[in-house]
Design a protein around this motif. Sequence first.
Motif, PDB file in Angstrom:
ATOM      1  N   THR A   1       0.732  -1.386  -0.226  1.00 40.87           N
ATOM      2  CA  THR A   1      -0.397  -0.122  -0.273  1.00 40.87           C
ATOM      3  C   THR A   1       0.795   1.433   0.050  1.00 40.87           C
ATOM      4  O   THR A   1       1.696   0.999   0.355  1.00 40.87           O
ATOM      5  CB  THR A   1      -0.619  -0.307   0.948  1.00 40.87           C
ATOM      6  N   ILE A   2       0.558   2.312  -0.733  1.00 39.72           N
ATOM      7  CA  ILE A   2       1.144   3.647  -0.594  1.00 39.72           C
ATOM      8  C   ILE A   2      -0.206   4.958   0.018  1.00 39.72           C
ATOM      9  O   ILE A   2      -1.156   4.791  -0.516  1.00 39.72           O
ATOM     10  CB  ILE A   2       1.632   3.879  -1.712  1.00 39.72           C
ATOM     11  N   SER A   3       0.360   5.649   0.341  1.00 37.80           N
ATOM     12  CA  SER A   3      -0.113   6.701   0.674  1.00 37.80           C
ATOM     13  C   SER A   3       1.458   8.397   0.090  1.00 37.80           C
ATOM     14  O   SER A   3       2.200   8.121   0.388  1.00 37.80           O
ATOM     15  CB  SER A   3      -0.003   6.860   2.037  1.00 37.80           C
ATOM     16  N   TYR A   4       0.258   8.943  -0.759  1.00 35.15           N
ATOM     17  CA  TYR A   4       1.399   9.896  -1.747  1.00 35.15           C
ATOM     18  C   TYR A   4       0.573  10.783  -0.707  1.00 35.15           C
ATOM     19  O   TYR A   4      -0.481  11.512  -0.020  1.00 35.15           O
ATOM     20  CB  TYR A   4       0.689  10.222  -2.833  1.00 35.15           C
ATOM     21  N   ILE A   5       2.055  12.011   0.126  1.00 31.30           N
ATOM     22  CA  ILE A   5       2.067  12.407   1.021  1.00 31.30           C
ATOM     23  C   ILE A   5       1.924  14.150   0.227  1.00 31.30           C
ATOM     24  O   ILE A   5       1.237  14.957   1.114  1.00 31.30           O
ATOM     25  CB  ILE A   5       2.791  12.632   2.066  1.00 31.30           C
ATOM     26  N   LYS A   6       2.988  14.110  -0.160  1.00 32.27           N
ATOM     27  CA  LYS A   6       2.722  15.594  -0.610  1.00 32.27           C
ATOM     28  C   LYS A   6       3.581  15.412  -2.243  1.00 32.27           C
ATOM     29  O   LYS A   6       3.593  14.285  -3.199  1.00 32.27           O
ATOM     30  CB  LYS A   6       4.047  16.109  -0.580  1.00 32.27           C
ATOM     31  N   PRO A   7       3.406  16.543  -2.902  1.00 37.57           N
ATOM     32  CA  PRO A   7       3.261  16.416  -4.835  1.00 37.57           C
ATOM     33  C   PRO A   7       5.230  15.871  -4.795  1.00 37.57           C
ATOM     34  O   PRO A   7       5.716  16.197  -3.875  1.00 37.57           O
ATOM     35  CB  PRO A   7       3.830  17.695  -5.596  1.00 37.57           C
ATOM     36  N   GLY A   8       4.980  15.310  -6.009  1.00 33.36           N
ATOM     37  CA  GLY A   8       6.543  14.112  -6.061  1.00 33.36           C
ATOM     38  C   GLY A   8       7.383  15.272  -7.119  1.00 33.36           C
ATOM     39  O   GLY A   8       7.440  15.386  -8.110  1.00 33.36           O
ATOM     40  N   ILE A   9       8.472  16.028  -6.313  1.00 32.18           N
ATOM     41  CA  ILE A   9       8.488  17.621  -7.019  1.00 32.18           C
ATOM     42  C   ILE A   9      10.245  17.467  -6.740  1.00 32.18           C
ATOM     43  O   ILE A   9      10.241  16.775  -5.653  1.00 32.18           O
ATOM     44  CB  ILE A   9       8.127  18.819  -6.722  1.00 32.18           C
ATOM     45  N   GLY A  10      11.135  17.646  -7.558  1.00 35.23           N
ATOM     46  CA  GLY A  10      12.255  17.846  -6.921  1.00 35.23           C
ATOM     47  C   GLY A  10      12.967  16.866  -8.622  1.00 35.23           C
ATOM     48  O   GLY A  10      12.391  16.666  -9.498  1.00 35.23           O
ATOM     49  N   LYS A  11      14.883  16.864  -7.970  1.00 36.03           N
ATOM     50  CA  LYS A  11      15.309  16.588  -9.307  1.00 36.03           C
ATOM     51  C   LYS A  11      15.860  15.148  -8.937  1.00 36.03           C
ATOM     52  O   LYS A  11      15.709  13.774 -10.281  1.00 36.03           O
ATOM     53  CB  LYS A  11      17.206  17.098  -9.062  1.00 36.03           C
ATOM     54  N   THR A  12      15.672  14.380  -7.388  1.00 40.65           N
ATOM     55  CA  THR A  12      16.135  13.180  -7.299  1.00 40.65           C
ATOM     56  C   THR A  12      14.685  12.750  -6.622  1.00 40.65           C
ATOM     57  O   THR A  12      14.498  13.405  -5.664  1.00 40.65           O
ATOM     58  CB  THR A  12      17.197  12.390  -6.779  1.00 40.65           C
ATOM     59  N   LEU A  13      14.742  11.540  -6.623  1.00 40.11           N
ATOM     60  CA  LEU A  13      13.376  10.598  -5.488  1.00 40.11           C
ATOM     61  C   LEU A  13      14.216   9.325  -4.780  1.00 40.11           C
ATOM     62  O   LEU A  13      14.817   8.383  -5.254  1.00 40.11           O
ATOM     63  CB  LEU A  13      12.384   9.763  -5.715  1.00 40.11           C
ATOM     64  N   TYR A  14      14.216   9.185  -3.610  1.00 37.81           N
ATOM     65  CA  TYR A  14      14.853   8.056  -2.430  1.00 37.81           C
ATOM     66  C   TYR A  14      13.783   7.858  -2.011  1.00 37.81           C
ATOM     67  O   TYR A  14      13.230   7.874  -1.560  1.00 37.81           O
ATOM     68  CB  TYR A  14      16.159   9.090  -1.616  1.00 37.81           C
ATOM     69  N   ALA A  15      13.997   5.761  -1.934  1.00 41.70           N
ATOM     70  CA  ALA A  15      13.025   5.411  -1.432  1.00 41.70           C
ATOM     71  C   ALA A  15      14.203   4.370  -0.526  1.00 41.70           C
ATOM     72  O   ALA A  15      14.932   3.742  -0.652  1.00 41.70           O
ATOM     73  CB  ALA A  15      12.325   4.490  -2.285  1.00 41.70           C
ATOM     74  N   GLU A  16      13.534   4.387   1.259  1.00 42.14           N
ATOM     75  CA  GLU A  16      14.369   3.691   1.424  1.00 42.14           C
ATOM     76  C   GLU A  16      14.112   3.260   2.580  1.00 42.14           C
ATOM     77  O   GLU A  16      12.766   3.206   3.012  1.00 42.14           O
ATOM     78  CB  GLU A  16      15.059   4.895   3.475  1.00 42.14           C
ATOM     79  N   ALA A  17      13.828   1.712   2.907  1.00 39.72           N
ATOM     80  CA  ALA A  17      13.231   0.188   2.886  1.00 39.72           C
ATOM     81  C   ALA A  17      14.126  -0.610   4.583  1.00 39.72           C
ATOM     82  O   ALA A  17      14.921  -0.492   4.399  1.00 39.72           O
ATOM     83  CB  ALA A  17      13.439  -0.966   2.542  1.00 39.72           C
ATOM     84  N   ARG A  18      12.720  -0.423   5.938  1.00 45.34           N
ATOM     85  CA  ARG A  18      13.306  -0.734   6.659  1.00 45.34           C
ATOM     86  C   ARG A  18      12.254  -1.958   7.290  1.00 45.34           C
ATOM     87  O   ARG A  18      11.554  -1.408   7.229  1.00 45.34           O
ATOM     88  CB  ARG A  18      13.486   0.408   7.644  1.00 45.34           C
ATOM     89  N   GLU A  19      13.147  -3.081   7.578  1.00 42.25           N
ATOM     90  CA  GLU A  19      12.465  -4.076   8.050  1.00 42.25           C
ATOM     91  C   GLU A  19      12.124  -3.460   9.200  1.00 42.25           C
ATOM     92  O   GLU A  19      12.115  -3.260  10.367  1.00 42.25           O
ATOM     93  CB  GLU A  19      13.331  -4.956   8.689  1.00 42.25           C
TER      94      GLU A  19
END
Length: 134
Positions: free
Chosen positions: A75-93
Amino acid sequence: MDMQWFVERDALAAHLGIRLLDAEPGYAKAAMDLTDNLKNGAGIAHGGAIFSLADLALAVASNSYGKLCLAVSATISYIKPGIGKTLYAEAREVSCGNKMATYAITITNDADEAIAAFQGTVYRKNTPYTKETA
């Protein structure tokens, strides 16, 4: 931990320009440059591109133990518009059992602002999955 082989086997990740920055057992960080072809009609990051970035981080983090893991729920919840040059995803167990594991993935922009929150659950198969067995 070398999980680059895992990302190199993912054709969609390559197509989207997703790259792996870091991986440890139960953890992964990935990045994706926000190019024009990854934006929606409003000029911000397409939700599918954000989801795919988060999904790749989930896949790397969960498969980092050398046991084949496949997503059963996300599942995903979009919190803010995806803007900028680079997006990052950090996964934690969050939890890891013999058959199921759950991960929390935070997606941020290059200003370190959270733009989405993703939660994924994987089924941990009793199948070795390493660079040598893939």
